[in-house]
Every structure is written in structure tokens, then in C-alpha cells.
Design a protein around this motif. Structure first.
Motif, PDB file in Angstrom:
ATOM      1  N   GLY A 215      60.802 -58.485  17.926  1.00 22.20           N
ATOM      2  CA  GLY A 215      59.791 -60.020  18.087  1.00 22.20           C
ATOM      3  C   GLY A 215      60.210 -60.986  17.249  1.00 22.20           C
ATOM      4  O   GLY A 215      59.940 -62.300  17.189  1.00 22.20           O
ATOM      5  N   LEU A 216      60.244 -60.752  15.079  1.00 21.72           N
ATOM      6  CA  LEU A 216      61.601 -61.598  14.464  1.00 21.72           C
ATOM      7  C   LEU A 216      62.742 -62.082  15.014  1.00 21.72           C
ATOM      8  O   LEU A 216      61.928 -63.610  15.012  1.00 21.72           O
ATOM      9  N   LYS A 217      63.259 -61.608  15.139  1.00 17.61           N
ATOM     10  CA  LYS A 217      64.476 -62.042  15.865  1.00 17.61           C
ATOM     11  C   LYS A 217      64.351 -63.004  16.684  1.00 17.61           C
ATOM     12  O   LYS A 217      64.774 -64.607  17.278  1.00 17.61           O
ATOM     13  N   GLU A 218      63.261 -62.587  18.061  1.00 15.87           N
ATOM     14  CA  GLU A 218      63.047 -63.760  19.067  1.00 15.87           C
ATOM     15  C   GLU A 218      62.259 -65.387  18.257  1.00 15.87           C
ATOM     16  O   GLU A 218      62.173 -66.539  19.109  1.00 15.87           O
ATOM     17  N   GLN A 219      61.148 -65.027  17.833  1.00 10.43           N
ATOM     18  CA  GLN A 219      60.290 -66.327  16.986  1.00 10.43           C
ATOM     19  C   GLN A 219      60.847 -67.201  16.128  1.00 10.43           C
ATOM     20  O   GLN A 219      60.685 -68.471  16.056  1.00 10.43           O
ATOM     21  N   THR A 220      62.151 -66.561  15.139  1.00  4.93           N
ATOM     22  CA  THR A 220      62.831 -66.997  13.994  1.00  4.93           C
ATOM     23  C   THR A 220      64.012 -67.728  14.654  1.00  4.93           C
ATOM     24  O   THR A 220      65.210 -68.082  14.138  1.00  4.93           O
ATOM     25  N   ARG A 221      64.405 -67.591  16.234  1.00  4.67           N
ATOM     26  CA  ARG A 221      65.526 -67.981  16.885  1.00  4.67           C
ATOM     27  C   ARG A 221      65.997 -70.033  16.419  1.00  4.67           C
ATOM     28  O   ARG A 221      66.758 -69.805  15.576  1.00  4.67           O
ATOM     29  N   THR A 227      58.146 -77.335  11.666  1.00  7.30           N
ATOM     30  CA  THR A 227      57.841 -77.429  10.664  1.00  7.30           C
ATOM     31  C   THR A 227      56.820 -76.859  10.571  1.00  7.30           C
ATOM     32  O   THR A 227      55.672 -77.541   9.710  1.00  7.30           O
ATOM     33  N   ARG A 228      55.728 -75.946  11.004  1.00  6.93           N
ATOM     34  CA  ARG A 228      54.905 -75.039  11.456  1.00  6.93           C
ATOM     35  C   ARG A 228      54.397 -74.471  10.437  1.00  6.93           C
ATOM     36  O   ARG A 228      53.929 -74.145  10.376  1.00  6.93           O
ATOM     37  N   HIS A 229      55.723 -73.340  10.775  1.00 15.91           N
ATOM     38  CA  HIS A 229      55.593 -72.376  10.136  1.00 15.91           C
ATOM     39  C   HIS A 229      56.193 -71.719   8.899  1.00 15.91           C
ATOM     40  O   HIS A 229      58.112 -72.035   9.317  1.00 15.91           O
ATOM     41  N   THR A 230      56.471 -70.823   8.102  1.00 15.54           N
ATOM     42  CA  THR A 230      57.671 -70.963   7.203  1.00 15.54           C
ATOM     43  C   THR A 230      57.802 -69.210   7.549  1.00 15.54           C
ATOM     44  O   THR A 230      57.028 -68.755   9.021  1.00 15.54           O
ATOM     45  N   TYR A 231      59.303 -68.716   6.847  1.00 21.38           N
ATOM     46  CA  TYR A 231      59.220 -67.819   7.877  1.00 21.38           C
ATOM     47  C   TYR A 231      59.061 -66.619   6.903  1.00 21.38           C
ATOM     48  O   TYR A 231      58.884 -65.365   8.253  1.00 21.38           O
ATOM     49  N   SER A 232      58.175 -66.258   5.932  1.00 22.55           N
ATOM     50  CA  SER A 232      56.936 -65.057   5.897  1.00 22.55           C
ATOM     51  C   SER A 232      55.923 -65.018   6.462  1.00 22.55           C
ATOM     52  O   SER A 232      55.459 -63.855   6.683  1.00 22.55           O
ATOM     53  N   LEU A 234      55.998 -66.220  10.241  1.00 25.15           N
ATOM     54  CA  LEU A 234      56.759 -65.861  11.393  1.00 25.15           C
ATOM     55  C   LEU A 234      56.847 -64.384  11.317  1.00 25.15           C
ATOM     56  O   LEU A 234      57.005 -63.692  12.523  1.00 25.15           O
ATOM     57  N   ALA A 235      56.870 -64.087  10.011  1.00 27.34           N
ATOM     58  CA  ALA A 235      57.740 -62.681   9.818  1.00 27.34           C
ATOM     59  C   ALA A 235      56.319 -61.325  10.043  1.00 27.34           C
ATOM     60  O   ALA A 235      56.116 -60.628  10.937  1.00 27.34           O
ATOM     61  N   THR A 296      59.380 -55.043   7.413  1.00 26.83           N
ATOM     62  CA  THR A 296      58.919 -56.196   7.546  1.00 26.83           C
ATOM     63  C   THR A 296      58.965 -57.517   6.569  1.00 26.83           C
ATOM     64  O   THR A 296      59.464 -58.363   5.990  1.00 26.83           O
ATOM     65  N   PRO A 297      57.752 -57.060   5.480  1.00 27.73           N
ATOM     66  CA  PRO A 297      57.656 -57.595   4.742  1.00 27.73           C
ATOM     67  C   PRO A 297      59.432 -57.735   2.927  1.00 27.73           C
ATOM     68  O   PRO A 297      58.932 -58.472   1.861  1.00 27.73           O
ATOM     69  N   LEU A 298      59.437 -56.525   3.028  1.00 25.76           N
ATOM     70  CA  LEU A 298      61.281 -56.732   2.678  1.00 25.76           C
ATOM     71  C   LEU A 298      62.085 -57.242   3.309  1.00 25.76           C
ATOM     72  O   LEU A 298      63.138 -57.920   2.736  1.00 25.76           O
ATOM     73  N   VAL A 299      62.241 -57.518   4.656  1.00 25.20           N
ATOM     74  CA  VAL A 299      62.831 -58.736   5.155  1.00 25.20           C
ATOM     75  C   VAL A 299      62.435 -59.795   5.060  1.00 25.20           C
ATOM     76  O   VAL A 299      63.247 -60.703   4.853  1.00 25.20           O
ATOM     77  N   ALA A 300      61.084 -60.105   5.126  1.00 18.11           N
ATOM     78  CA  ALA A 300      60.903 -61.785   4.466  1.00 18.11           C
ATOM     79  C   ALA A 300      61.467 -62.050   3.223  1.00 18.11           C
ATOM     80  O   ALA A 300      61.870 -63.488   3.043  1.00 18.11           O
ATOM     81  N   ASP A 301      61.043 -61.069   2.757  1.00 13.06           N
ATOM     82  CA  ASP A 301      61.354 -61.723   0.747  1.00 13.06           C
ATOM     83  C   ASP A 301      63.299 -62.062   0.771  1.00 13.06           C
ATOM     84  O   ASP A 301      63.481 -62.310   0.407  1.00 13.06           O
ATOM     85  N   LEU A 302      63.768 -60.999   2.058  1.00  6.94           N
ATOM     86  CA  LEU A 302      65.757 -61.545   1.647  1.00  6.94           C
ATOM     87  C   LEU A 302      65.957 -62.215   1.882  1.00  6.94           C
ATOM     88  O   LEU A 302      66.737 -62.930   1.712  1.00  6.94           O
ATOM     89  N   LYS A 303      65.264 -62.752   2.882  1.00  7.14           N
ATOM     90  CA  LYS A 303      65.554 -64.166   4.219  1.00  7.14           C
ATOM     91  C   LYS A 303      64.773 -65.281   3.311  1.00  7.14           C
ATOM     92  O   LYS A 303      65.812 -66.439   3.588  1.00  7.14           O
ATOM     93  N   SER A 304      64.591 -65.321   2.808  1.00  5.22           N
ATOM     94  CA  SER A 304      63.711 -66.133   1.874  1.00  5.22           C
ATOM     95  C   SER A 304      64.320 -66.563   0.221  1.00  5.22           C
ATOM     96  O   SER A 304      64.139 -67.080   0.270  1.00  5.22           O
ATOM     97  N   ARG A 305      65.188 -66.199   0.145  1.00  4.99           N
ATOM     98  CA  ARG A 305      65.743 -66.321  -1.035  1.00  4.99           C
ATOM     99  C   ARG A 305      67.497 -67.072  -0.149  1.00  4.99           C
ATOM    100  O   ARG A 305      68.446 -67.167  -1.216  1.00  4.99           O
ATOM    101  N   GLU A 306      67.631 -66.918   1.027  1.00  2.00           N
ATOM    102  CA  GLU A 306      68.558 -67.778   1.394  1.00  2.00           C
ATOM    103  C   GLU A 306      68.054 -69.137   1.364  1.00  2.00           C
ATOM    104  O   GLU A 306      66.798 -69.110   0.965  1.00  2.00           O
ATOM    105  N   PRO A 307      68.955 -70.142   0.694  1.00  4.35           N
ATOM    106  CA  PRO A 307      69.194 -71.081   0.418  1.00  4.35           C
ATOM    107  C   PRO A 307      68.783 -71.943   2.131  1.00  4.35           C
ATOM    108  O   PRO A 307      67.537 -73.074   2.005  1.00  4.35           O
TER     109      PRO A 307
END
Length: 387
Positions: A215-221, A227-232, A234-235, A296-307
Motif C-alpha cells: 500500500g505504501l508503494k502505491e501511494q508514493t508512486r 504537494t499535500r502530504h509528506t512521505y511520513s 503517506l506511510a 513501517t515507521p522504520l521505512v519512513a525514517d530511512l526514506k526521509s533521509r534521502e535528498p
């Protein structure tokens, strides 16, 4: 629709939700604390390995009136080693496990145990398990666990990405650590059934995690195009969308396992099935927690570090702040409304002397709009009356 179904639909649509991702530090601290307790239990008490791993003898008695406690005392006195006694049903049969016995010691213990229990020696079945066979079982168990984890990481890295694979791997190790720690603290015996249960719970834990990741992969495609939601956010929305399904799946899986563990174990006695149910019950509970609170919170942490993700999150927050400022500036100031006086029934622009803005300012709950009567109606007619 039931209340639970309605709640699930509202969670899926994002109308309500629990902010798991924002509270991730709480879940991390809880997991770290549990992990520390698990390692402390392993260091202090260790694992109580069964005869299948350490070697020893297993004696099966026929129906007898001797209690479990009496049989344990007799077995430990005769063999000089710690014994584990389990009942097999309601007819009085028992299974006595004594670790560290070779063939000669097993034969001597069998004769003395039969004499103390008051049964014939040939009626007391004995099975000797060598320590080398236990080493082979332990080696195969570790090998199967490592192969399973490697295949899981490869699959998730291909199907999703390496960050999700890493988060799922950490969640699986978390589940295994908690389960093994519970066995060490409580003193449960580790048998081949325990190993089977451990390998089984990994699949259950991975199922919920993969559902949320999908579900996270579909929503963040197309994450960078909105410009409405941050990655966290959506996660967290993906996690809430599958929350009810994850809870239902875990509860449905725990009900039959609990029945096997508490009802079957209490009525039918211990055995391989009871060992499997015990590890499944502990592991399923830990897996439900880790799939929701850890992966899922760990994925949000790791992804939020990407530039790229970090830049998009800043853009979303900046635009949200700008919208909030515009809404605040456009909103009327709080306070009592000024009274502009009675509404003039003269039509606007026909000599009423009332400015259009003043009349429009009076329109509202305090001065409802009324249509002024037309003074030109009926003029030019002989009778001055309406037709």
C-alpha cells in the motif's frame, strides 16, 4: 456495515487514524527495552534445550496412578539429572525426558524407574537420543533460518526496495529475539517443535509487513508530483489503511493457536503440538506488534533521509504553511458586527443615498436581504392596477 468495518473504511479513506509514525520513538524505546530484557534472560537463565538437542533418554509410561511430581522426583533421584515430565491424555500415561544419558545409563535408569513406579520394565518404553543427532538438528535449524532470511531480503529488495527489505529484516529479527527471550525468561523447553514454530511465525509476521509495504508503494508512486502530504504522512496513512485487516488477521490466527496451547495442552498434555503452539502464540503476538509499530515507521525514517524525499517534504511543508497564512489573512477578525442601520427599501442607484457597499455589508444574519418593492409597476395603465 459493522462498527469495525466502518472504522476500517474510515481508516482506509484517511478520515480517522492513529499517528504511529510520529510516535515512532516511543515504539523504538519499547522494542529496545524488550530486546534488552530478552538478552538479559538469555545471559542469566539461558535456553532449556530438550533432549533432541542435548541428547538423553525419553521414557513413556503406561497408565499409572503416580502423579507428575512424584514421577519427576523419582526420575531425578534415579538418573541424577534434571527430568521433564508431561502427561499424555487423561488415562495416566506420562512422558519422562532425562537429558545427558547414554545407552548404559538409560538402561539402568529404565529398570530403576520401573521398579519405583511399580510397573514392569518391558512396559516402560525407552528411546535414547545421542548428542550428535541433536547437533545435526540444531545445525539444520540455523541453516534453514539463515536461508529464509536471505531469501526474504532478496525478494523484498526486488519487489520493493532495499530500505523496505532492511526494515522487514529488522522486524523479523525483532520477533525472533522476543520469542527466544520469552523462552529463556519463562524456562520453556526448546524442542524441534519450537524450531518449526519459529520458522512459521516469520511467514505470518512478513505477511502483514508486505501488505503495508505494498500500500505504501502505491501511494508514493508519484510522491514528487503532489504537494499535500509528506512521505511520513503517506506511510502513516498506508499503515492505518491496513490496520484493521492486520488486527483481524492476527486475532484469527491467535484463536486456534491459543486453543491448541491452553485447551489442547491442558486436556491432552504436552507434546510436539504443544511446543509448536507455544512458539506460534508468542511469535504471532510479537509479529503483529512489529509489523505495525516497527517496520513501517522504520521505512519512513530511512526514506526521509534521502535528498529527494527530504526536499519534497520541505516543499510540502512550505506550501502548507503558505496556505495556512492565506487562510488566516482571508478569515474575518473576531468581534461584534457593526450595525449599519435599517435596510433602505430604495433600489440601489436610484437616489436612495445609500452606498452599495453599505447595503451589501448589512446583508447577513443580522440584516437579511429583502427584495425592494418596485415603484414602477402599474404605471402607464388606465386604472393603475396590475393585470
Amino acid at each position: 456495515m459493522s462498527r469495525l468495518g466502518d472504522l476500517g473504511a474510515r481508516l482506509y479513506r484517511g478520515e480517522v487514524g492513529v499517528d504511529f509514525v510520529r510516535r515512532r520513538k516511543i515504539w523504538y524505546c519499547v522494542s529496545i527495552l524488550i530486546t534488552i530484557l530478552a538478552f538479559a534472560g538469555l545471559a542469566v537463565r539461558g535456553l532449556h534445550m530438550g533432549v533432541e538437542f542435548e541428547g538423553g533418554a525419553v521414557f513413556t509410561t503406561p497408565a499409572t496412578e503416580v502423579s507428575v511430581e512424584e514421577a519427576r522426583e523419582v526420575a531425578e533421584e534415579v538418573s541424577g539429572s534434571q527430568a521433564l515430565v508431561q502427561t499424555l491424555g487423561d488415562d495416566g500415561e506420562m512422558r519422562i525426558q532425562v537429558s545427558g544419558l547414554d545407552t548404559d545409563q538409560s538402561n539402568a535408569t529404565r529398570e530403576a524407574l520401573a521398579e519405583e513406579l511399580g510397573i514392569a520394565t518391558e512396559d516402560l518404553n525407552a528411546e535414547v537420543i545421542g548428542p550428535s543427532w541433536g547437533d545435526q538438528i540444531a545445525d539444520k535449524a540455523w541453516r534453514g533460518l539463515v536461508i529464509f532470511l536471505v531469501l526474504v531480503v532478496i525478494y523484498l529488495a526486488i519487489a520493493f526496495e532495499w530500505r523496505m527489505a532492511l526494515a522487514a529484516l529488522i522486524a523479523l529479527v525483532h520477533d525472533i529475539t522476543i520469542t527466544v527471550g520469552v523462552y529463556a525468561v519463562v524456562g520453556f523447553e526448546v524442542t524441534p517443535g519450537t524450531v518449526i514454530g519459529l520458522l512459521t511465525i516469520l511467514g505470518y509476521s512478513l505477511y502483514d509487513t508486505v501488505v503495508v509495504f505494498d500500500g505504501l508503494k502505491e501511494q508514493t508512486r508519484e510522491f514528487t508530483r503532489q504537494t499535500r502530504h509528506t512521505y511520513s504522512e503517506l506511510a502513516n496513512r498506508s499503515l492505518n489503511g491496513t490496520l484493521v485487516r492486520s488486527i483481524n488477521t492476527s486475532v484469527v490466527a491467535l484463536l486456534p493457536v491459543g486453543a491448541l496451547l491452553f485447551i489442547g495442552g491442558g486436556l491432552l498434555g504436552g507434546g510436539m503440538l504443544n511446543d509448536i503452539a507455544l512458539s506460534l502464540f508468542v511469535g504471532l503476538t510479537a509479529g503483529a506488534y512489529s509489523s505495525i509499530m516497527i517496520a513501517t515507521p522504520l521505512v519512513a525514517d530511512l526514506k526521509s533521509r534521502e535528498p529527494a524525499i527530504k526536499a519534497q517534504d520541505r516543499k510540502v511543508l512550505a506550501k502548507r504553511a503558505k496556505r495556512d497564512d492565506e487562510d488566516e489573512s482571508a478569515a474575518p477578525e473576531d468581534g461584534p458586527l457593526e450595525d449599519d442601520g435599517p435596510y433602505d427599501e430604495e433600489p440601489l442607484g436610484q437616489g436612495s443615498g445609500t452606498p452599495v457597499a453599505a447595503v451589501r455589508g448589512a446583508v447577513g444574519p443580522r440584516a437579511p436581504r429583502r427584495q425592494p418593492p418596485s415603484r414602477g409597476r402599474g404605471r402607464g395603465r388606465p386604472s393603475g392596477k396590475r393585470r
